[in-house]
Scaffold this active site. Structure first.
Site, PDB file in Angstrom:
ATOM      1  N   SER A   1     -34.734  -7.381  21.612  1.00 53.55           N
ATOM      2  CA  SER A   1     -35.542  -8.596  21.669  1.00 53.55           C
ATOM      3  C   SER A   1     -36.950  -8.288  22.152  1.00 53.55           C
ATOM      4  CB  SER A   1     -34.890  -9.613  22.609  1.00 53.55           C
ATOM      5  OG  SER A   1     -33.557  -9.872  22.218  1.00 53.55           O
TER       6      SER A   1
ATOM      7  N   ASP B   1     -25.024  -6.463  30.247  1.00 53.74           N
ATOM      8  CA  ASP B   1     -24.784  -5.019  30.367  1.00 53.74           C
ATOM      9  C   ASP B   1     -25.603  -4.332  31.453  1.00 53.74           C
ATOM     10  OD1 ASP B   1     -23.042  -5.248  28.208  1.00 53.74           O
ATOM     11  OD2 ASP B   1     -24.588  -4.751  26.739  1.00 53.74           O
TER      12      ASP B   1
ATOM     13  N   ARG C   1      -4.158  -6.282  38.925  1.00 50.76           N
ATOM     14  CA  ARG C   1      -3.606  -5.472  40.019  1.00 50.76           C
ATOM     15  C   ARG C   1      -2.354  -6.132  40.600  1.00 50.76           C
ATOM     16  NH1 ARG C   1      -4.242  -0.324  41.637  1.00 50.76           N
ATOM     17  NH2 ARG C   1      -6.503  -0.493  41.823  1.00 50.76           N
TER      18      ARG C   1
ATOM     19  N   GLY D   1     -20.496  -3.178  28.204  1.00 54.23           N
ATOM     20  CA  GLY D   1     -21.507  -2.316  28.802  1.00 54.23           C
ATOM     21  C   GLY D   1     -22.343  -1.577  27.792  1.00 54.23           C
TER      22      GLY D   1
ATOM     23  N   SER E   1       0.738   1.283  41.830  1.00 50.55           N
ATOM     24  CA  SER E   1      -0.034   0.738  40.710  1.00 50.55           C
ATOM     25  C   SER E   1      -1.292   1.567  40.513  1.00 50.55           C
ATOM     26  CB  SER E   1      -0.411  -0.726  40.962  1.00 50.55           C
ATOM     27  OG  SER E   1      -1.322  -0.833  42.037  1.00 50.55           O
TER      28      SER E   1
ATOM     29  N   THR F   1     -14.679 -12.742  27.134  1.00 49.52           N
ATOM     30  CA  THR F   1     -14.543 -13.513  28.380  1.00 49.52           C
ATOM     31  C   THR F   1     -15.639 -13.130  29.366  1.00 49.52           C
ATOM     32  OG1 THR F   1     -13.052 -11.868  29.368  1.00 49.52           O
ATOM     33  CG2 THR F   1     -12.038 -13.668  28.128  1.00 49.52           C
TER      34      THR F   1
END
Length: 324
Positions: free
Chosen positions: A106, A128, A155, A171, A216, A251
């Site tokens: 842009s 990002d 998690r 990103g 985990s 999202t």
């Protein structure tokens, strides 16, 4: 003093773009300058999709996510003949200058328009955080918080079932979302565009944690580095953890902007209007430390990205620590 300015949003949408538009309207109104919103970015520029916007419009959109003006990509805008159509439309409408909220692509369009006689000021709008000449971009904080909330939820269920997860975040070619999210949520394995791990390295690191009995594990990766679903299967085969991939996708772009994104958007917009009122163009407004600055667009497009590899190495080491 200029009498009419336009404002548009371009590229990928980012939370806070509406706040930036609202800031432009309010700042211009205080100076007696009329503001015209341009629909769908540069596409609206060449199609003459202009409408006068006022304080009521600013109030309505200030807190909303996305971009009420809309955005659309227009690769043809790199052609001078196409840009000339936009310049002619602006002159016909009496619009003398533009505020452009978007990313590097842009900014290039804004620079070319400035060279053609329409002063433009750019605002850094992208989740990002990949505009290297600004410490933070409008939308980054909101996207980061969205990612953090998602990882915290993931998690919970991974911990409950003794599993691993591969989480893919946006990103583009900048790993800041992964770095910041991984730092604040304790992701055990982090791989970014600037510091990419091989699939074998990722699998080995998860395997080591599995042998130590960690309940985990979250593998956090920047988009476009791997096939995340295939990577999850490899992690499962090598480590023994039941492993699933979660691709957060769009999202990350949506949602109500955080207070920090709104503040950056509004203050940057005020600064941009000041630049245009002073007759300046071909600059972008960026955050340098805690100070807003106006820098020449041409000189900033090829600035080297800050090396954060040492920071990432430290976080990787800290997050991978575990004692059964």
């Amino acid at each position: 003093m200029i009498k009419k300015i336009g404002v548009l949003t371009s590229g990928g949408d980012a939370p806070g773009m509406n706040a930036a538009v609202a800031g432009v309207i309010r700042a211009a109104n205080a100076k007696g300058i009329e503001v015209y919103g341009i629909r769908d970015g540069y596409k609206g520029l060449i199609n003459g999709w202009f409408e006068k916007v006022d304080i009521d419009f600013a109030q309505e959109i200030l807190t909303r996510g996305g971009t009420r003006l809309g955005s659309a990509r227009l690769p043809e805008f790199k052609e001078e003949s196409v840009r000339q159509i936009g310049v002619d439309n602006l002159k016909k409408a009496g619009i003398e200058a533009l505020v452009v909220c978007g990313g590097d692509g842009s900014y290039m369009g804004a620079q070319r328009l400035t060279e053609m006689g329409i002063n433009c000021v750019g605002l850094p709008g992208t989740i990002d955080n990949d505009i290297v000449s600004s410490d933070y971009t409008i939308g980054f904080d909101t996207a980061l918080n969205t990612i953090i909330e998602a990882i915290d939820r993931i998690r919970d269920t991974m911990q409950s079932h003794n599993r691993a997860a591969v989480v893919e975040v946006m990103g583009n070619h900048c790993g800041d979302l992964a770095l910041y999210a991984g730092t604040t949520t304790g992701c055990e394995v982090i791989s970014t565009s600037e510091s990419k791990l091989t699939e074998e390295e990722i699998c080995e690191q998860v395997k080591v944690l599995a042998k130590k009995g960690k309940r985990s594990v979250i593998v956090l990766v920047t988009e476009n580095l791997y096939d995340s679903n295939a990577l999850a299967k490899k992690v499962e085969e090598k480590s023994g953890y039941v492993t699933r991939a979660t691709i957060l996708g769009h999202t990350q772009r949506g949602g109500i902007p955080t207070g920090m994104d709104r503040y950056l958007a509004v203050t940057s917009a005020i600064y941009a209007v000041d630049q245009l009122a002073a007759g300046k163009g071909g600059v972008y407004v960026g955050l340098d430390g805690n100070k807003l600055v106006a820098r020449d667009i041409n000189s900033t497009l090829n600035m080297p990205r800050k090396d954060k590899s040492q920071e990432l190495s430290t976080i990787r080491l800290l997050n991978s620590q575990f004692k059964k």
